[in-house]
Design a protein around this motif. Structure first.
Motif, mmCIF file in Angstrom:
data_model
loop_
_atom_site.group_PDB
_atom_site.id
_atom_site.type_symbol
_atom_site.label_atom_id
_atom_site.label_comp_id
_atom_site.label_asym_id
_atom_site.label_seq_id
_atom_site.Cartn_x
_atom_site.Cartn_y
_atom_site.Cartn_z
ATOM 1 N N THR A 353 -9.755 -11.621 9.934
ATOM 2 C CA THR A 353 -9.195 -10.661 10.889
ATOM 3 C C THR A 353 -7.671 -10.770 10.943
ATOM 4 O O THR A 353 -6.959 -9.928 10.400
ATOM 5 C CB THR A 353 -9.798 -10.867 12.291
ATOM 6 O OG1 THR A 353 -9.679 -12.259 12.646
ATOM 7 C CG2 THR A 353 -11.264 -10.470 12.293
ATOM 8 N N PHE A 357 -5.190 -8.967 8.381
ATOM 9 C CA PHE A 357 -4.290 -7.951 8.940
ATOM 10 C C PHE A 357 -2.850 -8.203 8.492
ATOM 11 O O PHE A 357 -2.135 -7.264 8.101
ATOM 12 C CB PHE A 357 -4.378 -7.955 10.468
ATOM 13 C CG PHE A 357 -3.352 -7.090 11.132
ATOM 14 C CD1 PHE A 357 -3.545 -5.720 11.249
ATOM 15 C CD2 PHE A 357 -2.182 -7.643 11.638
ATOM 16 C CE1 PHE A 357 -2.596 -4.919 11.849
ATOM 17 C CE2 PHE A 357 -1.228 -6.849 12.241
ATOM 18 C CZ PHE A 357 -1.435 -5.481 12.345
ATOM 19 N N ASN A 360 -2.495 -7.235 4.777
ATOM 20 C CA ASN A 360 -2.558 -5.783 4.566
ATOM 21 C C ASN A 360 -1.342 -5.065 5.140
ATOM 22 O O ASN A 360 -0.867 -4.077 4.568
ATOM 23 C CB ASN A 360 -3.833 -5.219 5.193
ATOM 24 C CG ASN A 360 -5.081 -5.602 4.410
ATOM 25 O OD1 ASN A 360 -5.017 -5.831 3.208
ATOM 26 N ND2 ASN A 360 -6.215 -5.693 5.089
ATOM 27 N N SER A 361 -0.829 -5.565 6.263
ATOM 28 C CA SER A 361 0.304 -4.891 6.899
ATOM 29 C C SER A 361 1.603 -5.074 6.135
ATOM 30 O O SER A 361 2.601 -4.418 6.430
ATOM 31 C CB SER A 361 0.480 -5.395 8.337
ATOM 32 O OG SER A 361 0.806 -6.773 8.349
ATOM 33 N N SER A 422 -6.114 0.636 3.243
ATOM 34 C CA SER A 422 -5.744 -0.051 4.485
ATOM 35 C C SER A 422 -4.362 -0.698 4.371
ATOM 36 O O SER A 422 -3.613 -0.765 5.351
ATOM 37 C CB SER A 422 -6.791 -1.099 4.851
ATOM 38 O OG SER A 422 -6.873 -2.102 3.854
ATOM 39 N N LEU A 426 -1.497 0.254 7.071
ATOM 40 C CA LEU A 426 -0.940 -0.792 7.923
ATOM 41 C C LEU A 426 0.527 -1.068 7.586
ATOM 42 O O LEU A 426 1.317 -1.404 8.475
ATOM 43 C CB LEU A 426 -1.760 -2.073 7.791
ATOM 44 C CG LEU A 426 -3.160 -2.015 8.421
ATOM 45 C CD1 LEU A 426 -3.936 -3.290 8.132
ATOM 46 C CD2 LEU A 426 -3.065 -1.784 9.929
#
Length: 608
Positions: A353, A357, A360-361, A422, A426
């Protein structure tokens, strides 16, 4: 003004050459190439050639701007100059964010390789040890970073060169009991078993394995001849990509069937094993670990220098400009390291998670940066022309525009592919947040109420003047003459010794920024005093603290003025206006009238 001090030699030519050569060689080539070959087929080297072309074009555009306008801020400054403050702000912060996430990721990747020999070692603990070691290397001195990176890059380059030599001998029939054989290029389903669409799908993976070439332009700021170093780095990237990437991947596809399961896992180990090289797995794992540590080392260096640049432009806390006696931006290094540590902790506590994140961001950020480099070069070339350029982009504007379009096409491809969509979304969100912060800060500055200070009730006799870039401006000198037309007042000039306001941080790296700052500030003070004294005004002066309000408070305590004059640049260019220096001075000294003079610096005298 005095001449700009010579930049100290923190990185020697030997180190900078190897940083430039090894900059694009990372675990993405040693491991990621297997994934590309497995999904594309023997024609996968075409994807590397196409991406290599884009990276070469980006480096050429960057070299044109860097040689014409050397700057420690590199592409962040060029984006700011071409497109406005929002572009420079977002490029600087996004690039820093990209690298601090990479630092955490590479620490974890290195720990996984160490577990090959030490399977019981906790992943998080090994990651923290590797990250701490590279942090310590960067904290010691810039030369220690350069020396570590020299040997790390040297091992990577040596491994590729050995593979190219042995692989070529194997393919061309100079190997014992082996004849020339290129059948793997067309067997097992053909040259492009998945069709041309396989190449476009692979480009997204390939382009990220080539990032890092631009690090040499940041490191060049701490070399003896930055302009020459940048030009060499841009030219050498052509051969690096052609030989190390395209050549290696081509040999891999000739030596091994593209659909061999061992290729996807570790292509170089599979190739060495196919050639009968003993201990191939141990050798290549050691090489990949070296590549990971190299990326971790250079990532920490790059992130800290970008923080230094942001602070030098007052877009990050000013404390990040502080350097040690060895010329190392220790606060910037530690701040970047902390984020890396947090990434490692996130990977241990919440890998699917929080850590996912973070990865990916930041996934598409480097493509945003490359795109803005291209757009900036086009804008600046059209704006300034090419008469004085020493390094020029080839076939301008066609290749420049084509490169920007190509990068845009890769971003579009990321949006079309489900596994990378994604990352694009992101990363765009990350960019939007940074731009929003910039806009919010601009709004806050423009909406602040004006503070009314004390009003002058009589003729001033002791006038305290604080200025930096505007200290020798015509507007300020006219104001001082008007204050005391009968020449009865005495003046005390304070020039805050700040690397930001003197402009030293724009052209000097951490190694000698404070030396350059003091020389620039003293030269401005001396010239202003000379001008005032030549007109019969009683004047003296001193260099002040790098924090303007602290410098002002110290001068008030010692000089006891009955009027203060603060000169700044116009609001759109003024760092002091951005941080409300004039209004805060009125609040801090309510009993003393404060006059604000808006002026332009003397262009011929401005140190840049």
């Amino acid at each position: 003004m005095g001449s700009t001090p010579t930049l100290k030699k923190g990185l020697n030519d030997r180190q900078l050459r190897m940083i430039a050569i090894g900059g694009v060689i990372g675990a993405g080539l040693f491991v990621g190439s297997g994934v590309v070959i497995g999904s594309t087929g023997p024609g996968s080297f075409i994807a590397y050639a196409l991406c290599g072309f884009l990276v070469i074009m980006v480096m050429r555009m960057l070299a044109e701007m860097a040689v014409a306008n050397p700057s420690t801020g590199s592409f962040a400054d060029y984006a700011r100059k071409a497109l406005g403050g929002w572009a420079g702000f977002s490029v600087g912060w996004l690039y820093w964010y990209f690298w601090v996430i990479i630092v955490g990721f590479e620490a974890i990747a290195g720990a996984k390789i160490v577990q090959y020999w030490m399977p019981d070692a906790p992943l998080w603990l090994v990651s923290l040890v590797l990250l701490s070691a590279m942090t310590a290397t960067n904290l010691f001195s810039v030369s220690s970073f350069g020396e570590f990176e020299f040997w790390f890059a040297g091992i990577k380059v040596a491994a590729i060169v050995i593979f190219l030599g042995l692989g070529a001998a194997y393919v061309f029939g100079f190997w014992p009991d082996k004849s020339m054989d290129f059948s793997n290029l067309t067997a097992h389903g053909g040259f492009l078993p998945h069709g041309a669409i396989g190449i476009t799908a692979a480009i997204v993976t390939v382009i990220f394995s080539m990032t890092g070439a631009e690090v040499a332009t940041i490191a060049a700021a701490e070399s003896q001849d930055p302009e020459k170093a940048v030009a060499k780095a841009a030219n050498s990237v052509i051969m690096r990509i052609a030989i190390f990437f395209i050549g290696s991947v081509f040999l891999l596809t000739v030596i091994l069937p593209w659909n061999d399961k061992t290729v996807a896992a570790s292509p170089f180990v599979a190739a060495f094993t196919e050639m009968g090289i003993p201990y191939a797995d141990h050798i290549m794992n050691a090489v990949v670990l070296t590549a990971v540590l190299s990326c971790l080392n250079s990532g920490m260096y790059t992130a800290s220098r970008m923080l230094f640049v942001l602070a030098a432009r007052r877009e990050a806390p000013l404390q990040l400009v502080n350097v040690t006696r060895r010329g190392v931006p220790a606060v910037a290094i530690l701040a970047s390291s902390v984020v890396g540590f947090l990434c490692v902790i996130a990977a241990a506590v919440s890998p699917d998670t929080v850590f996912a994140f973070l990865l990916n961001s930041s996934g598409a950020i480097i493509l945003f940066v490359y795109c803005l480099i291209g757009i900036s070069q086009v804008v600046l070339r059209f704006r300034s022309g090419d008469e004085s350029l020493k390094v020029k982009m080839w076939l301008f504007p066609f290749l420049s525009i084509g490169t920007v379009v190509g990068i845009g096409a890769i971003l579009a491809q990321m949006g079309l592919q489900e596994d990378s969509r994604s990352q694009l979304v992101l990363s765009l969100l990350s960019w939007a947040v940074v731009v929003l912060l910039y806009v919010a800060n601009k709004w806050y500055i423009s909406s602040r109420p004006v503070v009314e200070g004390a009003v002058a009730t009589g003729e001033a006799h002791r006038v305290l003047v604080m200025a930096n870039q505007t200290v020798d401006s015509a507007e300020l000198l006219d104001e001082l003459r008007e204050i005391s037309a009968d020449r009865s007042a005495s003046y005390h000039i304070v020039v805050p010794a700040s690397p930001v306001e003197t402009g030293a941080a724009a052209t000097h790296g951490p190694l000698d920024v404070w030396e350059a700052t003091l020389e620039a500030a003293k030269a401005r003070l001396d010239q202003t005093l000379e001008t005032l004294l030549s007109e019969g005004l009683a004047a003296d002066g001193a260099l002040g603290d790098h924090r303007p309000l602290r410098a002002l408070a110290d001068a008030v305590d010692t000089f006891h003025p009955d009027q203060i004059v603060i000169a700044t640049l116009p609001p759109e260019d003024s760092v002091w206006h951005r941080f409300d220096v004039v209004d805060r001075a009125r609040s801090d000294h309510p009993e003393i009238p404060v006059t604000h003079v808006v002026a332009a610096p003397m262009a011929a005298e401005r140190v840049r």
